[in-house]
Design a protein around this motif. Structure first.
Motif, PDB file in Angstrom:
ATOM      1  N   GLU A   1      32.618  -4.595  88.792  1.00  0.00           N
ATOM      2  CA  GLU A   1      33.054  -5.706  87.944  1.00  0.00           C
ATOM      3  C   GLU A   1      33.544  -5.143  86.607  1.00  0.00           C
ATOM      4  OE1 GLU A   1      33.878  -9.533  87.103  1.00  0.00           O
ATOM      5  OE2 GLU A   1      32.679  -9.113  88.897  1.00  0.00           O
ATOM      6  N   LEU A   2      34.539  -5.797  86.017  1.00  0.00           N
ATOM      7  CA  LEU A   2      35.049  -5.376  84.715  1.00  0.00           C
ATOM      8  C   LEU A   2      34.411  -6.228  83.625  1.00  0.00           C
ATOM      9  CD1 LEU A   2      37.061  -3.566  83.119  1.00  0.00           C
ATOM     10  CD2 LEU A   2      38.722  -5.440  83.357  1.00  0.00           C
ATOM     11  N   TYR A   3      34.021  -5.567  82.524  1.00  0.00           N
ATOM     12  CA  TYR A   3      33.380  -6.250  81.406  1.00  0.00           C
ATOM     13  C   TYR A   3      34.144  -5.988  80.115  1.00  0.00           C
ATOM     14  CZ  TYR A   3      29.570  -6.772  84.709  1.00  0.00           C
ATOM     15  OH  TYR A   3      28.824  -7.095  85.819  1.00  0.00           O
ATOM     16  N   GLY A   4      33.952  -6.887  79.168  1.00  0.00           N
ATOM     17  CA  GLY A   4      34.495  -6.706  77.827  1.00  0.00           C
ATOM     18  C   GLY A   4      33.393  -6.890  76.808  1.00  0.00           C
ATOM     19  N   GLU A   5      33.583  -6.318  75.637  1.00  0.00           N
ATOM     20  CA  GLU A   5      32.598  -6.464  74.569  1.00  0.00           C
ATOM     21  C   GLU A   5      32.676  -7.858  73.949  1.00  0.00           C
ATOM     22  OE1 GLU A   5      32.129  -1.884  72.920  1.00  0.00           O
ATOM     23  OE2 GLU A   5      33.354  -3.313  71.807  1.00  0.00           O
ATOM     24  N   ARG A   6      31.516  -8.454  73.716  1.00  0.00           N
ATOM     25  CA  ARG A   6      31.456  -9.719  72.987  1.00  0.00           C
ATOM     26  C   ARG A   6      31.530  -9.448  71.487  1.00  0.00           C
ATOM     27  NH1 ARG A   6      26.670 -10.844  76.173  1.00  0.00           N
ATOM     28  NH2 ARG A   6      27.133 -12.242  77.922  1.00  0.00           N
ATOM     29  N   ASP A   7      32.053 -10.413  70.746  1.00  0.00           N
ATOM     30  CA  ASP A   7      32.123 -10.264  69.289  1.00  0.00           C
ATOM     31  C   ASP A   7      30.740 -10.100  68.679  1.00  0.00           C
ATOM     32  OD1 ASP A   7      34.887 -10.408  69.144  1.00  0.00           O
ATOM     33  OD2 ASP A   7      34.897 -12.603  68.997  1.00  0.00           O
ATOM     34  N   GLY A   8      29.760 -10.798  69.218  1.00  0.00           N
ATOM     35  CA  GLY A   8      28.414 -10.726  68.657  1.00  0.00           C
ATOM     36  C   GLY A   8      27.542  -9.651  69.260  1.00  0.00           C
ATOM     37  N   GLY A   9      28.123  -8.800  70.107  1.00  0.00           N
ATOM     38  CA  GLY A   9      27.361  -7.742  70.747  1.00  0.00           C
ATOM     39  C   GLY A   9      27.153  -8.025  72.221  1.00  0.00           C
ATOM     40  N   GLY A  10      26.910  -6.985  72.979  1.00  0.00           N
ATOM     41  CA  GLY A  10      26.740  -7.125  74.411  1.00  0.00           C
ATOM     42  C   GLY A  10      28.068  -7.168  75.135  1.00  0.00           C
ATOM     43  N   ILE A  11      28.003  -7.407  76.438  1.00  0.00           N
ATOM     44  CA  ILE A  11      29.204  -7.412  77.264  1.00  0.00           C
ATOM     45  C   ILE A  11      29.208  -8.642  78.160  1.00  0.00           C
ATOM     46  CG2 ILE A  11      29.537  -4.907  77.256  1.00  0.00           C
ATOM     47  CD1 ILE A  11      28.092  -4.781  79.955  1.00  0.00           C
ATOM     48  N   GLU A  12      30.399  -9.024  78.632  1.00  0.00           N
ATOM     49  CA  GLU A  12      30.554 -10.160  79.523  1.00  0.00           C
ATOM     50  C   GLU A  12      31.681  -9.882  80.501  1.00  0.00           C
ATOM     51  OE1 GLU A  12      31.549 -13.491  77.133  1.00  0.00           O
ATOM     52  OE2 GLU A  12      33.276 -12.526  76.197  1.00  0.00           O
ATOM     53  N   PRO A  13      31.651 -10.470  81.705  1.00  0.00           N
ATOM     54  CA  PRO A  13      32.735 -10.244  82.671  1.00  0.00           C
ATOM     55  C   PRO A  13      34.071 -10.740  82.135  1.00  0.00           C
ATOM     56  CG  PRO A  13      30.828 -11.266  83.725  1.00  0.00           C
ATOM     57  CD  PRO A  13      30.593 -11.339  82.254  1.00  0.00           C
ATOM     58  N   ILE A  14      35.131  -9.991  82.403  1.00  0.00           N
ATOM     59  CA  ILE A  14      36.487 -10.376  82.034  1.00  0.00           C
ATOM     60  C   ILE A  14      37.408 -10.094  83.212  1.00  0.00           C
ATOM     61  CG2 ILE A  14      36.159  -9.984  79.551  1.00  0.00           C
ATOM     62  CD1 ILE A  14      37.664  -7.323  79.902  1.00  0.00           C
ATOM     63  N   PRO A  15      38.591 -10.728  83.263  1.00  0.00           N
ATOM     64  CA  PRO A  15      39.529 -10.445  84.356  1.00  0.00           C
ATOM     65  C   PRO A  15      40.006  -8.997  84.310  1.00  0.00           C
ATOM     66  CG  PRO A  15      40.114 -12.468  83.207  1.00  0.00           C
ATOM     67  CD  PRO A  15      39.084 -11.787  82.374  1.00  0.00           C
ATOM     68  N   GLY A  16      40.189  -8.405  85.478  1.00  0.00           N
ATOM     69  CA  GLY A  16      40.712  -7.051  85.576  1.00  0.00           C
ATOM     70  C   GLY A  16      41.992  -7.021  86.371  1.00  0.00           C
ATOM     71  N   LEU A  17      42.406  -5.856  86.782  1.00  0.00           N
ATOM     72  CA  LEU A  17      43.593  -5.732  87.617  1.00  0.00           C
ATOM     73  C   LEU A  17      43.441  -6.596  88.867  1.00  0.00           C
ATOM     74  CD1 LEU A  17      44.110  -1.855  87.536  1.00  0.00           C
ATOM     75  CD2 LEU A  17      45.642  -3.554  86.534  1.00  0.00           C
ATOM     76  N   PRO A  18      44.481  -7.342  89.246  1.00  0.00           N
ATOM     77  CA  PRO A  18      44.417  -8.148  90.469  1.00  0.00           C
ATOM     78  C   PRO A  18      44.602  -7.270  91.702  1.00  0.00           C
ATOM     79  CG  PRO A  18      46.561  -8.387  89.436  1.00  0.00           C
ATOM     80  CD  PRO A  18      45.752  -7.521  88.524  1.00  0.00           C
TER      81      PRO A  18
END
Length: 409
Positions: free
Chosen positions: A244-261
């Motif tokens: 799974e691809l993740y991105g950094e949250r503004d307030g810290g930590g990470i969350e899933p984000i869309p990646g290459l289709p």
């Protein structure tokens, strides 16, 4: 399905097991703190895997662990693969580094260079010379990325729908022609600017070879090297192993984000950042380069060609900070690092941000993946995770420092 495996104890090849334990503990802490979902790291010396660690998860919500068979979006680590493909065509006499790109893509026949203004008021002049294939491979063509926000030409890319390098639904040929319609930031060969150039190079490969880029890479590189999982899409079976691809949250930590289709063959075949691969695939590619073009009896490039690829090609042996377009590349990490034909090259270890051997080369991807080859210490290293950071981070300098501490001789 081939998987990477540890082949030798670290001490047998001059690596300190305690230092490698510190490396593992450092990145395990990053996982425990929520900065990374999980990771894989391998350290190879003399072609033998001496350290291989997986930790954490490839999918946090599903609780699926990282394994040696996990598949990773390697993004810009695609670029060195595209460069190898182009150099194979050079060796065959079908392409030259000094070919004008317009010989293969007519839309680049009359490039124009930015001189002032913005938007509809942009002023340009004819370029003094053509864009050459070598300019694409060294990122000195004058092209750019739309996601930069440092130059009026960056804004023109965004206005053309190219913030992510491609307009939705467009293929490689149409996208490259669109790049050609936009002004260059500077005269070809006069500055370094990391850019869409590898996409243009991918299109050159298609035109010269008469094959789609994915077919050429599969037939000429992935198949011969045994890179069984490498490609531009995943099958239903492979999808079960995709991280799974993740991105950094503004307030810290990470969350899933869309990646290459990656489900189904993409319409846009990106030689810049479209690949997925396993750690075994990346290891095979690194070993091809470390062995100067040959692996297990299969030779793809002559030694002299790999030497050329992995030698600084910037004028006056300049580094990326000195030759890079400002302010986009005026950063500490570019000190002491030059650029070859698709890879960065350490030219002054005393000035690099992290310890590096002279001549070390490699490249990284936007999802915090990286590889490098250190010829002076006969060392190859890869690090895989899937986090797109919002700002600069210390993952790669920390990794280089910790690997450096592990090398005893």
């Amino acid at each position: 399905m081939a998987q990477l495996r540890q082949e030798v104890d670290p001490g047998e090849v001059g690596l300190d097991p305690k230092a490698l334990d510190r490396l593992d503990q450092h990145f395990a802490h990053q996982v425990d703190e929520g900065h990374l979902p999980g990771y894989l790291v391998s350290v190879t010396r003399g072609g033998r895997v001496a350290h291989l660690t997986t930790h954490g998860h490839r999918d946090l919500a599903a609780g699926l662990p990282v394994g040696t068979d996990t598949l990773w979006r390697i993004y810009s680590m695609t670029k060195p693969v595209t460069s190898v493909a182009a150099l194979m065509l050079v060796e065959e006499g079908r392409l030259s580094l000094d070919d004008p790109v317009a010989d293969h893509i007519p839309a680049f026949e009359n490039p124009r260079v930015y001189i002032g203004g913005s938007g509809d008021g942009t002023e340009t002049r004819p370029a003094a010379g053509p864009i050459l294939v070598r300019h694409l491979m060294t990122h000195t063509a004058g092209l750019t990325f739309g996601f930069y926000h440092t130059h009026p030409v960056d804004a023109l890319y965004r206005a053309a729908g190219l913030e992510s390098s491609v307009r939705p639904g467009w293929d490689l040929a149409a996208t490259v022609d669109l790049y050609a319609s936009l002004p260059l930031q500077f005269e070809p060969g006069t500055q370094w600017n990391y850019s869409v150039a590898s996409n243009v190079l991918g299109r050159v490969i298609e035109v010269v070879s008469g094959q789609p880029l994915d077919a050429f890479l599969a037939e000429r590189i992935f198949g011969p090297l045994g890179m069984a999982d490498a490609g531009f899409c995943v099958t239903d079976e492979q999808a079960e192993r995709l991280a799974e691809l993740y991105g950094e949250r503004d307030g810290g930590g990470i969350e899933p984000i869309p990646g290459l289709p990656l489900r189904g063959r993409p319409r846009f075949l990106s030689g810049s950042g479209g690949m997925v691969a396993s750690a075994h695939d990346v290891h095979r590619f690194m070993e091809l380069l470390r062995r100067r073009g040959e692996l297990d009896g299969t030779r793809l490039l002559a030694p002299r060609t790999v030497d050329l690829m992995t030698r600084n090609q910037l004028p006056g042996n300049a580094d990326l900070r000195a030759f890079g377009s400002r302010p986009a590349h005026d950063e500490r990490g570019n000190d002491g690092v030059g650029f070859g034909l698709g890879v960065s090259v350490v030219i002054d270890p005393a000035r690099t941000q992290a310890p590096s051997g002279l001549g070390t080369y490699g490249w990284s991807g936007v999802a915090t993946t990286t590889f490098w080859v250190d010829p002076s210490r006969d060392l190859t290293v890869q690090f895989m995770t899937q986090v797109r950071p919002k700002s600069s981070h210390t993952t790669f300098p920390d990794l280089k420092r910790l690997v450096h501490e592990a090398v005893k001789d």
